[in-house]
Design a protein around this motif. Structure first.
Motif, PDB file in Angstrom:
ATOM      1  N   ALA A  84      10.446   3.688  12.911  1.00 43.26           N
ATOM      2  CA  ALA A  84       9.904   4.976  12.473  1.00 43.26           C
ATOM      3  C   ALA A  84      11.057   5.855  12.029  1.00 43.26           C
ATOM      4  O   ALA A  84      12.200   5.669  12.455  1.00 43.26           O
ATOM      5  CB  ALA A  84       9.140   5.648  13.606  1.00 43.26           C
ATOM      6  N   THR A  85      10.749   6.830  11.187  1.00 43.52           N
ATOM      7  CA  THR A  85      11.739   7.824  10.791  1.00 43.52           C
ATOM      8  C   THR A  85      11.625   8.974  11.784  1.00 43.52           C
ATOM      9  O   THR A  85      10.743   9.825  11.681  1.00 43.52           O
ATOM     10  CB  THR A  85      11.488   8.308   9.347  1.00 43.52           C
ATOM     11  OG1 THR A  85      11.524   7.179   8.476  1.00 43.52           O
ATOM     12  CG2 THR A  85      12.552   9.313   8.917  1.00 43.52           C
ATOM     13  N   VAL A  86      12.502   8.956  12.771  1.00 40.31           N
ATOM     14  CA  VAL A  86      12.471   9.936  13.862  1.00 40.31           C
ATOM     15  C   VAL A  86      13.150  11.222  13.403  1.00 40.31           C
ATOM     16  O   VAL A  86      14.242  11.193  12.841  1.00 40.31           O
ATOM     17  CB  VAL A  86      13.154   9.363  15.116  1.00 40.31           C
ATOM     18  CG1 VAL A  86      13.274  10.418  16.211  1.00 40.31           C
ATOM     19  CG2 VAL A  86      12.380   8.145  15.621  1.00 40.31           C
ATOM     20  N   VAL A  87      12.497  12.358  13.652  1.00 40.80           N
ATOM     21  CA  VAL A  87      13.068  13.657  13.307  1.00 40.80           C
ATOM     22  C   VAL A  87      13.347  14.502  14.550  1.00 40.80           C
ATOM     23  O   VAL A  87      14.109  15.452  14.477  1.00 40.80           O
ATOM     24  CB  VAL A  87      12.182  14.442  12.308  1.00 40.80           C
ATOM     25  CG1 VAL A  87      12.014  13.659  11.028  1.00 40.80           C
ATOM     26  CG2 VAL A  87      10.837  14.800  12.901  1.00 40.80           C
ATOM     27  N   LEU A  88      12.720  14.158  15.674  1.00 42.24           N
ATOM     28  CA  LEU A  88      12.922  14.875  16.933  1.00 42.24           C
ATOM     29  C   LEU A  88      12.976  13.847  18.043  1.00 42.24           C
ATOM     30  O   LEU A  88      12.044  13.059  18.195  1.00 42.24           O
ATOM     31  CB  LEU A  88      11.761  15.850  17.171  1.00 42.24           C
ATOM     32  CG  LEU A  88      11.817  16.684  18.444  1.00 42.24           C
ATOM     33  CD1 LEU A  88      12.831  17.817  18.273  1.00 42.24           C
ATOM     34  CD2 LEU A  88      10.448  17.264  18.750  1.00 42.24           C
ATOM     35  N   PRO A 143      14.150  14.194  25.617  1.00 45.82           N
ATOM     36  CA  PRO A 143      13.796  13.454  26.835  1.00 45.82           C
ATOM     37  C   PRO A 143      12.297  13.270  27.052  1.00 45.82           C
ATOM     38  O   PRO A 143      11.864  12.214  27.506  1.00 45.82           O
ATOM     39  CB  PRO A 143      14.417  14.304  27.958  1.00 45.82           C
ATOM     40  CG  PRO A 143      15.569  14.991  27.310  1.00 45.82           C
ATOM     41  CD  PRO A 143      15.105  15.277  25.897  1.00 45.82           C
ATOM     42  N   ALA A 144      11.477  14.249  26.707  1.00 49.38           N
ATOM     43  CA  ALA A 144      10.037  14.150  26.971  1.00 49.38           C
ATOM     44  C   ALA A 144       9.198  13.893  25.732  1.00 49.38           C
ATOM     45  O   ALA A 144       8.038  13.469  25.853  1.00 49.38           O
ATOM     46  CB  ALA A 144       9.541  15.422  27.664  1.00 49.38           C
ATOM     47  N   PHE A 145       9.738  14.131  24.531  1.00 51.87           N
ATOM     48  CA  PHE A 145       8.937  14.060  23.305  1.00 51.87           C
ATOM     49  C   PHE A 145       9.710  13.421  22.156  1.00 51.87           C
ATOM     50  O   PHE A 145      10.929  13.499  22.100  1.00 51.87           O
ATOM     51  CB  PHE A 145       8.503  15.466  22.870  1.00 51.87           C
ATOM     52  CG  PHE A 145       7.881  16.256  23.977  1.00 51.87           C
ATOM     53  CD1 PHE A 145       6.626  15.931  24.453  1.00 51.87           C
ATOM     54  CD2 PHE A 145       8.566  17.299  24.571  1.00 51.87           C
ATOM     55  CE1 PHE A 145       6.058  16.635  25.499  1.00 51.87           C
ATOM     56  CE2 PHE A 145       8.017  18.017  25.619  1.00 51.87           C
ATOM     57  CZ  PHE A 145       6.750  17.679  26.083  1.00 51.87           C
ATOM     58  N   VAL A 146       8.963  12.843  21.233  1.00 51.85           N
ATOM     59  CA  VAL A 146       9.532  12.267  20.017  1.00 51.85           C
ATOM     60  C   VAL A 146       8.669  12.727  18.847  1.00 51.85           C
ATOM     61  O   VAL A 146       7.436  12.734  18.940  1.00 51.85           O
ATOM     62  CB  VAL A 146       9.555  10.716  20.079  1.00 51.85           C
ATOM     63  CG1 VAL A 146      10.036  10.121  18.763  1.00 51.85           C
ATOM     64  CG2 VAL A 146      10.422  10.242  21.232  1.00 51.85           C
ATOM     65  N   GLY A 147       9.312  13.110  17.750  1.00 53.52           N
ATOM     66  CA  GLY A 147       8.615  13.451  16.517  1.00 53.52           C
ATOM     67  C   GLY A 147       9.089  12.512  15.430  1.00 53.52           C
ATOM     68  O   GLY A 147      10.289  12.276  15.283  1.00 53.52           O
ATOM     69  N   PHE A 148       8.153  11.966  14.661  1.00 51.34           N
ATOM     70  CA  PHE A 148       8.497  11.024  13.595  1.00 51.34           C
ATOM     71  C   PHE A 148       7.547  11.205  12.430  1.00 51.34           C
ATOM     72  O   PHE A 148       6.441  11.741  12.580  1.00 51.34           O
ATOM     73  CB  PHE A 148       8.484   9.574  14.107  1.00 51.34           C
ATOM     74  CG  PHE A 148       7.215   9.184  14.823  1.00 51.34           C
ATOM     75  CD1 PHE A 148       6.151   8.631  14.140  1.00 51.34           C
ATOM     76  CD2 PHE A 148       7.101   9.375  16.194  1.00 51.34           C
ATOM     77  CE1 PHE A 148       4.983   8.280  14.803  1.00 51.34           C
ATOM     78  CE2 PHE A 148       5.945   9.024  16.873  1.00 51.34           C
ATOM     79  CZ  PHE A 148       4.875   8.485  16.174  1.00 51.34           C
ATOM     80  N   LEU A 149       7.994  10.756  11.259  1.00 49.86           N
ATOM     81  CA  LEU A 149       7.165  10.881  10.069  1.00 49.86           C
ATOM     82  C   LEU A 149       5.977   9.933  10.127  1.00 49.86           C
ATOM     83  O   LEU A 149       6.112   8.772  10.514  1.00 49.86           O
ATOM     84  CB  LEU A 149       7.976  10.582   8.805  1.00 49.86           C
ATOM     85  CG  LEU A 149       9.100  11.559   8.472  1.00 49.86           C
ATOM     86  CD1 LEU A 149       9.810  11.118   7.194  1.00 49.86           C
ATOM     87  CD2 LEU A 149       8.582  12.986   8.331  1.00 49.86           C
ATOM     88  N   ASP A 150       4.805  10.449   9.745  1.00 52.42           N
ATOM     89  CA  ASP A 150       3.607   9.626   9.598  1.00 52.42           C
ATOM     90  C   ASP A 150       3.835   8.692   8.410  1.00 52.42           C
ATOM     91  O   ASP A 150       4.285   9.130   7.354  1.00 52.42           O
ATOM     92  CB  ASP A 150       2.398  10.536   9.354  1.00 52.42           C
ATOM     93  CG  ASP A 150       1.065   9.831   9.436  1.00 52.42           C
ATOM     94  OD1 ASP A 150       0.928   8.721   8.880  1.00 52.42           O
ATOM     95  OD2 ASP A 150       0.134  10.393  10.039  1.00 52.42           O
ATOM     96  N   VAL A 151       3.545   7.411   8.580  1.00 52.69           N
ATOM     97  CA  VAL A 151       3.774   6.455   7.485  1.00 52.69           C
ATOM     98  C   VAL A 151       2.749   6.613   6.363  1.00 52.69           C
ATOM     99  O   VAL A 151       2.969   6.126   5.265  1.00 52.69           O
ATOM    100  CB  VAL A 151       3.797   4.984   7.967  1.00 52.69           C
ATOM    101  CG1 VAL A 151       4.977   4.738   8.892  1.00 52.69           C
ATOM    102  CG2 VAL A 151       2.493   4.582   8.608  1.00 52.69           C
TER     103      VAL A 151
END
Length: 150
Positions: free
Chosen positions: A26-30, A33-41
């Motif tokens: 995934a293209t992770v942007v955030l 420790p508790a959360f991850v943000g990534f681009l929707d494909v």
């Protein structure tokens, strides 16, 4: 979450758990420790981010109390990032709980918006990223998240 606990929740086959653990691309942007943000494909508009808790929970009511404020705060920062990093005029933020939830792992959609972009109600047209576009959008969002308030 232990493998036994993950298996008992059905998280063993969860795409978002695989992304969080690094087992799926995934293209992770955030990355926190508790959360991850990534681009929707399959973004509604380019720069469309999915925010997920690292812990496998299916819906917002399942999110542990100690993560509620952090989840919303991370969503707020992503809303600012799509404006500051992508030049959007605003954002559309949405959560589905069970119905219309394509992956059974809590996720918050943060979609960049501009006036006249054609989005009407909940009719979500989808697009795709071209070569290297996801990396570019991801880098711009990471940059905006690293420099808040500028």
């Amino acid at each position: 979450m232990s493998p036994a606990a993950r298996a008992s929740t059905g998280a063993g086959a969860c795409l978002f758990c695989a992304i969080v653990s690094g087992g799926a691309e995934a293209t992770v942007v955030l990355d926190e420790p508790a959360f991850v943000g990534f681009l929707d494909v399959r973004p509604v508009f380019k720069g469309h981010v999915l925010l997920v808790p690292r812990t496998h929970v299916v819906t917002l009511p399942d999110l542990p109390a100690e993560h509620r404020d952090g989840f919303l705060e991370a969503g707020q920062r992503l809303c600012r990032a799509v404006v500051d990093g992508l030049g959007a005029q605003g954002s559309f933020v949405a959560l589905n709980n069970t119905v219309s939830q394509s992956v059974p792992h809590l996720h918050c959609h943060v979609v960049p918006r501009t006036r006249g972009d054609g989005l009407r109600g909940f009719f979500w047209p989808r697009t795709r990223y071209g070569d290297d576009e996801a990396a570019s959008y991801g880098a711009r969002l990471r940059g905006a998240l690293a420099a808040p308030g500028e």
